[in-house]
Design an enzyme around this catalytic site. Structure first.
Site, short mmCIF file in Angstrom:
data_model
loop_
_atom_site.label_atom_id
_atom_site.label_comp_id
_atom_site.label_asym_id
_atom_site.label_seq_id
_atom_site.Cartn_x
_atom_site.Cartn_y
_atom_site.Cartn_z
N PHE A 27 -28.82 62.58 42.41
CA PHE A 27 -28.35 63.96 42.41
C PHE A 27 -29.50 64.88 42.00
O PHE A 27 -29.65 65.99 42.50
CB PHE A 27 -27.18 64.10 41.44
CG PHE A 27 -26.49 65.44 41.51
CD1 PHE A 27 -25.69 65.78 42.59
CD2 PHE A 27 -26.65 66.36 40.48
CE1 PHE A 27 -25.07 67.01 42.66
CE2 PHE A 27 -26.02 67.59 40.54
CZ PHE A 27 -25.23 67.92 41.63
N GLU A 112 -21.92 82.66 45.67
CA GLU A 112 -21.22 81.92 44.63
C GLU A 112 -20.08 82.73 44.02
O GLU A 112 -19.09 82.16 43.56
CB GLU A 112 -22.21 81.50 43.55
CG GLU A 112 -23.25 80.50 44.03
CD GLU A 112 -22.63 79.17 44.45
OE1 GLU A 112 -21.64 78.76 43.84
OE2 GLU A 112 -23.16 78.56 45.40
N SER A 133 -35.57 75.21 30.24
CA SER A 133 -36.11 74.11 29.44
C SER A 133 -37.41 73.62 30.07
O SER A 133 -37.46 72.55 30.68
CB SER A 133 -35.09 72.96 29.36
OG SER A 133 -35.55 71.96 28.48
N GLU A 162 -17.55 69.58 46.57
CA GLU A 162 -18.54 69.49 45.50
C GLU A 162 -17.88 69.16 44.15
O GLU A 162 -18.50 69.31 43.10
CB GLU A 162 -19.31 70.81 45.40
CG GLU A 162 -20.12 71.12 46.66
CD GLU A 162 -20.92 72.40 46.56
OE1 GLU A 162 -20.95 72.99 45.45
OE2 GLU A 162 -21.52 72.82 47.56
N GLU A 164 -15.63 70.70 42.51
CA GLU A 164 -15.53 71.87 41.65
C GLU A 164 -14.06 72.19 41.35
O GLU A 164 -13.22 72.18 42.25
CB GLU A 164 -16.19 73.09 42.31
CG GLU A 164 -17.70 72.96 42.42
CD GLU A 164 -18.33 74.16 43.08
OE1 GLU A 164 -19.50 74.45 42.78
OE2 GLU A 164 -17.67 74.82 43.91
#
Length: 213
Positions: A27, A112, A133, A162, A164
Site C-alpha cells: 500500500f 475529496e 514527518s 477504498e 471508506e
C-alpha cells in the site's frame, strides 16, 4: 541575534546518496538509503542508513461556513491511531492523496469534498504546504480552507472500493476549538487549520462575506 534566513545554508547539493534499495512495495513503498550530508561545523557526516516511507502527497481542506460560523469535519477509522489511541476513529479535515505526478492539489481538495462530505466547495484559499514527518516520510501536505454551505452537509460518505466509512460532522467553530483543548482533535492538519482560523477569523469572515478578493 542574527535574523533567520528564509533558506537553509545547505541544499540538495550538500547531500550524497550511495545507494537506494527497495525494501517493501505494498500500500506504501519503503526505501532504504545509504546517505551522508555536510555538517554545520564543516566536513561531512559518516555514511548512515535510513528507511524512508514513500506514501505520496496529499491535499487537506478545512470546510468553513462564514455565515453560520461553522466548520464541517469528517470522522473515520485510522489504523495508525489504533496501537496508541483510546479510539482510532479520528475527527479530521476532508483530505485525499494526489493520484498522479503534477496533479493540482486544489482540484484534489474539491474532489475529496464531494467524495468524503457530499459537499461542493466555493471559494478556496491556500494556507500552507508542509511535511508532517520529514524524519522518515516524503509526504507533503497541501493545506487549504474553503467556503461551504454547512446547512447542506451531513450523512455518511466515502468510496466502498477504498473501504471508506466516513461520518460528516457540522460543528460550531468555538466547539471545534474546544475539541482541540480536550484532545478529541489531535491530528496535525486539523490542528494547524483550526488554529490558523482562530488567528485569522475576523479578516477571513469580512473578506468572504463581502466577496472581497
Amino acid at each position: 541575534m542574527s535574523k533567520m534566513s528564509e533558506k537553509s545554508e545547505f541544499d540538495r547539493n550538500d547531500v550524497e546518496v550511495r545507494q537506494i534499495d527497495n525494501l517493501y512495495q505494498g500500500f506504501f513503498t519503503l526505501h532504504g538509503y545509504q546517505i551522508r550530508h555536510k555538517l554545520f561545523a564543516g566536513g561531512w557526516s559518516d555514511w548512515f542508513s535510513r528507511e524512508v516511507l514513500e506514501r505520496g502527497h496529499a491535499a487537506a481542506v478545512l470546510l468553513y461556513d462564514p455565515k453560520l460560523d461553522q466548520v464541517v469535519m469528517v470522522e473515520q477509522f485510522r489504523v495508525g491511531a489504533y496501537p496508541t489511541a483510546s479510539s482510532p476513529w479520528q475527527l479530521e479535515l476532508v483530505a485525499g492523496m494526489l493520484d498522479k505526478e503534477g496533479e493540482d492539489p486544489e482540484a484534489v481538495a474539491r474532489r475529496e469534498a464531494g467524495e468524503e462530505a457530499g459537499i461542493r466547495l466555493g471559494r478556496v484559499e491556500k494556507l500552507y504546504s508542509y511535511y508532517p514527518s520529514a524524519g522518515g516520510m516524503t509526504e507533503r501536505i497541501h493545506l487549504y480552507i474553503a467556503q461551504v454551505d454547512a446547512s447542506q452537509a451531513g450523512g455518511i460518505h466515502g468510496l466502498a472500493s477504498e473501504n471508506e466509512d466516513i461520518l460528516v460532522h457540522v460543528l460550531d467553530r468555538c466547539d471545534a476549538m474546544s475539541l482541540i483543548e480536550s484532545g478529541r482533535i489531535d491530528n496535525a492538519a486539523a490542528l494547524i487549520a483550526l488554529q490558523w482560523l482562530a488567528l485569522h477569523i475576523e479578516p477571513l469572515r469580512q473578506r468572504w462575506l463581502n466577496g472581497d478578493q
